[in-house]
Scaffold this motif. Sequence first.
Motif, PDB file in Angstrom:
ATOM      1  N   GLN B  38       0.812  -1.202   0.000  1.00 39.41           N
ATOM      2  CA  GLN B  38       0.000   0.000   0.000  1.00 39.41           C
ATOM      3  C   GLN B  38       0.851   1.261   0.000  1.00 39.41           C
ATOM      4  OE1 GLN B  38      -2.100   0.247   3.657  1.00 39.41           O
ATOM      5  NE2 GLN B  38      -1.182  -1.606   4.433  1.00 39.41           N
ATOM      6  N   TYR B  39       0.299   2.280  -0.639  1.00 39.95           N
ATOM      7  CA  TYR B  39       0.901   3.614  -0.618  1.00 39.95           C
ATOM      8  C   TYR B  39      -0.051   4.538   0.116  1.00 39.95           C
ATOM      9  CZ  TYR B  39       3.036   7.953  -2.097  1.00 39.95           C
ATOM     10  OH  TYR B  39       3.646   9.172  -2.102  1.00 39.95           O
ATOM     11  N   PRO B  40       0.236   4.900   1.370  1.00 35.35           N
ATOM     12  CA  PRO B  40      -0.694   5.787   2.093  1.00 35.35           C
ATOM     13  C   PRO B  40      -0.487   7.240   1.706  1.00 35.35           C
ATOM     14  CG  PRO B  40       0.995   4.912   3.572  1.00 35.35           C
ATOM     15  CD  PRO B  40       1.381   4.521   2.190  1.00 35.35           C
ATOM     16  N   PHE B  41      -1.491   7.824   1.056  1.00 40.51           N
ATOM     17  CA  PHE B  41      -1.465   9.249   0.686  1.00 40.51           C
ATOM     18  C   PHE B  41      -2.324   9.977   1.714  1.00 40.51           C
ATOM     19  CE2 PHE B  41      -2.399  12.987  -1.875  1.00 40.51           C
ATOM     20  CZ  PHE B  41      -1.252  13.170  -2.590  1.00 40.51           C
ATOM     21  N   ALA B  42      -1.770  10.166   2.922  1.00 35.51           N
ATOM     22  CA  ALA B  42      -2.545  10.693   4.051  1.00 35.51           C
ATOM     23  C   ALA B  42      -2.396  12.196   4.089  1.00 35.51           C
ATOM     24  CB  ALA B  42      -2.069  10.066   5.348  1.00 35.51           C
ATOM     25  N   THR B  43      -3.514  12.919   3.929  1.00 39.89           N
ATOM     26  CA  THR B  43      -3.443  14.374   3.873  1.00 39.89           C
ATOM     27  C   THR B  43      -4.188  15.056   5.006  1.00 39.89           C
ATOM     28  OG1 THR B  43      -5.378  14.371   2.461  1.00 39.89           O
ATOM     29  CG2 THR B  43      -3.268  14.424   1.376  1.00 39.89           C
ATOM     30  N   ALA B  44      -5.030  14.374   5.743  1.00 38.16           N
ATOM     31  CA  ALA B  44      -5.866  15.090   6.708  1.00 38.16           C
ATOM     32  C   ALA B  44      -6.115  14.214   7.932  1.00 38.16           C
ATOM     33  CB  ALA B  44      -7.177  15.531   6.064  1.00 38.16           C
ATOM     34  N   CYS B  45      -7.146  14.576   8.686  1.00 33.53           N
ATOM     35  CA  CYS B  45      -7.398  13.946   9.981  1.00 33.53           C
ATOM     36  C   CYS B  45      -7.717  12.459   9.852  1.00 33.53           C
ATOM     37  CB  CYS B  45      -8.526  14.676  10.692  1.00 33.53           C
ATOM     38  SG  CYS B  45      -9.767  15.336   9.595  1.00 33.53           S
ATOM     39  N   CYS B  46      -8.220  12.001   8.717  1.00 34.88           N
ATOM     40  CA  CYS B  46      -8.453  10.573   8.507  1.00 34.88           C
ATOM     41  C   CYS B  46      -7.161   9.778   8.685  1.00 34.88           C
ATOM     42  CB  CYS B  46      -8.991  10.316   7.105  1.00 34.88           C
ATOM     43  SG  CYS B  46     -10.765  10.494   6.948  1.00 34.88           S
ATOM     44  N   GLY B  47      -6.017  10.442   8.510  1.00 40.21           N
ATOM     45  CA  GLY B  47      -4.743   9.753   8.661  1.00 40.21           C
ATOM     46  C   GLY B  47      -4.596   9.082  10.009  1.00 40.21           C
ATOM     47  N   MET B  48      -5.111   9.726  11.077  1.00 41.92           N
ATOM     48  CA  MET B  48      -5.039   9.137  12.412  1.00 41.92           C
ATOM     49  C   MET B  48      -5.735   7.780  12.430  1.00 41.92           C
ATOM     50  SD  MET B  48      -3.397  11.279  14.079  1.00 41.92           S
ATOM     51  CE  MET B  48      -2.573  12.088  12.732  1.00 41.92           C
ATOM     52  N   GLU B  49      -6.904   7.746  11.784  1.00 43.69           N
ATOM     53  CA  GLU B  49      -7.665   6.501  11.774  1.00 43.69           C
ATOM     54  C   GLU B  49      -6.944   5.450  10.930  1.00 43.69           C
ATOM     55  OE1 GLU B  49     -10.880   5.570  14.036  1.00 43.69           O
ATOM     56  OE2 GLU B  49      -9.959   7.520  13.752  1.00 43.69           O
ATOM     57  N   PHE B  50      -6.251   5.903   9.896  1.00 41.62           N
ATOM     58  CA  PHE B  50      -5.497   4.962   9.076  1.00 41.62           C
ATOM     59  C   PHE B  50      -4.351   4.354   9.877  1.00 41.62           C
ATOM     60  CE2 PHE B  50      -2.081   3.957   6.128  1.00 41.62           C
ATOM     61  CZ  PHE B  50      -2.735   3.048   5.329  1.00 41.62           C
ATOM     62  N   PHE B  51      -3.659   5.194  10.665  1.00 39.15           N
ATOM     63  CA  PHE B  51      -2.552   4.666  11.483  1.00 39.15           C
ATOM     64  C   PHE B  51      -3.096   3.665  12.494  1.00 39.15           C
ATOM     65  CE2 PHE B  51      -0.939   9.227  10.889  1.00 39.15           C
ATOM     66  CZ  PHE B  51      -0.542   8.939   9.609  1.00 39.15           C
ATOM     67  N   SER B  52      -4.274   3.994  13.033  1.00 43.20           N
ATOM     68  CA  SER B  52      -4.884   3.089  13.998  1.00 43.20           C
ATOM     69  C   SER B  52      -5.182   1.741  13.350  1.00 43.20           C
ATOM     70  CB  SER B  52      -6.161   3.738  14.523  1.00 43.20           C
ATOM     71  OG  SER B  52      -6.863   2.841  15.310  1.00 43.20           O
ATOM     72  N   THR B  53      -5.693   1.786  12.124  1.00 39.60           N
ATOM     73  CA  THR B  53      -5.999   0.540  11.427  1.00 39.60           C
ATOM     74  C   THR B  53      -4.733  -0.267  11.155  1.00 39.60           C
ATOM     75  OG1 THR B  53      -7.721   1.793  10.327  1.00 39.60           O
ATOM     76  CG2 THR B  53      -7.284  -0.389   9.486  1.00 39.60           C
ATOM     77  N   ALA B  54      -3.659   0.444  10.852  1.00 39.83           N
ATOM     78  CA  ALA B  54      -2.433  -0.253  10.489  1.00 39.83           C
ATOM     79  C   ALA B  54      -1.677  -0.768  11.701  1.00 39.83           C
ATOM     80  CB  ALA B  54      -1.534   0.696   9.689  1.00 39.83           C
ATOM     81  N   PRO B  56      -1.105  -2.508  15.689  1.00 40.61           N
ATOM     82  CA  PRO B  56      -1.442  -3.879  16.116  1.00 40.61           C
ATOM     83  C   PRO B  56      -2.862  -4.076  16.636  1.00 40.61           C
ATOM     84  CG  PRO B  56       0.711  -3.293  16.906  1.00 40.61           C
ATOM     85  CD  PRO B  56       0.156  -2.071  16.278  1.00 40.61           C
ATOM     86  N   ARG B  57      -3.521  -3.068  17.179  1.00 45.04           N
ATOM     87  CA  ARG B  57      -4.837  -3.329  17.742  1.00 45.04           C
ATOM     88  C   ARG B  57      -5.819  -3.817  16.680  1.00 45.04           C
ATOM     89  NH1 ARG B  57      -7.629  -1.786  22.520  1.00 45.04           N
ATOM     90  NH2 ARG B  57      -9.842  -2.022  22.176  1.00 45.04           N
ATOM     91  N   TYR B  58      -5.797  -3.186  15.516  1.00 43.74           N
ATOM     92  CA  TYR B  58      -6.684  -3.625  14.417  1.00 43.74           C
ATOM     93  C   TYR B  58      -5.934  -4.456  13.388  1.00 43.74           C
ATOM     94  CZ  TYR B  58     -10.087  -0.617  16.525  1.00 43.74           C
ATOM     95  OH  TYR B  58     -10.946  -0.063  17.413  1.00 43.74           O
TER      96      TYR B  58
END
Lengths: 193, 191
Positions: B38-54, B56-58
């Motif tokens: 994957q190539y994460p193109f994180a530009t805004a607040c959704c990025g936090m949720e993406f890091f959370s998904t990536a 260990p918890r999820y």
Amino acid sequence: MSKLILERLKAQFGDDILEVSSFRGDDVAVVKPSRWLDVARFVHDDPRCDCTYFADLSAIDNCDPRTDELDMDDRFEVYVIAYSVAKKHRVRIKTRLSGDEPRIASVIPVWSGANWMEREVFDMFGVHFEGHPDERRILTYDEFKGHPLRKDYPANRTQPLVEYRDGTFNKLGPFLQDEGMPLNRTVIPDERQ
Amino acid sequence: MADVTHLETRTLGGGESGFATTKFEALLGWARKYSLFQYPFATACCGMEFFSTASPRYDIARFGAEAPRFSPRQSDVLWVVGTISQRQAPVLRRVYEQMTEPKWVIAFGTCASCGGFYDNYATVPGIDKVIPVDVMIPGCPPRPEAVLDGLMLLQDKIGRGDRTPETLKNTALPDGAEEALEKLYQIRMKP
């Protein structure tokens, strides 16, 4: 909050201070555009004002395009907020500019932090700052036509850098019809340019 | 591939005969969908949720998609995570063009999917105006569970060879809830 700065300004500049007001500790002085830089230098240098901390510089467009002339005399209000860390007081200095070619002296010689703020005001409102070393757009791009925070900029005009793809862009469920922007909106070119 | 129904991709056929039969596309899709770089193109607040998904918890690694490649040339999935401004659209399209085939795009969150509440001069109203999108995940931001659902939907589409854009649907609601929501929506839309 004492009104010390307003009194100092009135004593120093007299009639060039058009009006002063004070509301719950917010001291505001409206000055003539020709004395803008002098007033800024005074509140910075005067030992009793001592406003060495530059907090903000921005502008307001007071024109209503439905009823007002776009080149009305007091269309733009440019203001600067200065704070004294030592004296713990703050002042807001305003000036009013005409809608036709608004120009004002740059306050970068007084507070160098004003550089990007003035670029933002130029970008959003089209106010020119005389003596600014690098007056370019800062938030939008060079290809952008017009100034988006002016009241006569149409709210639905977009100026895409990348040509939109062909095809239909209907909103897919479960997005509701009032959620987000309509995906079928068109690009409205700037006809004046 | 037309006879394969949704979420029932069958890669291997055969039986007790000692042979396994498959179709080349099905095998290829099966191999591709569990090795997504994957190539994460994180530009805004959704990025936090993406890091959370990536994290260990999820644990997105459970789905064979744990390896982020910060070079578009080495990645398969472009995650567009957050608002895309008009000024950033050329960058996004350049990143997409640099990716090698086969490549997929996920629009993460409402802003990337349709512009969200940014209805103005500055924001692209959905990245499918600029690049083709495979899966759109609504939410502001979407929960990690929704993101994982979106990833599984993409994997299912890869397995089926389906390239039509699709939005992640809500999970089934209890009986009568949809009618109640529709009623609420009608009340809200009254002038």
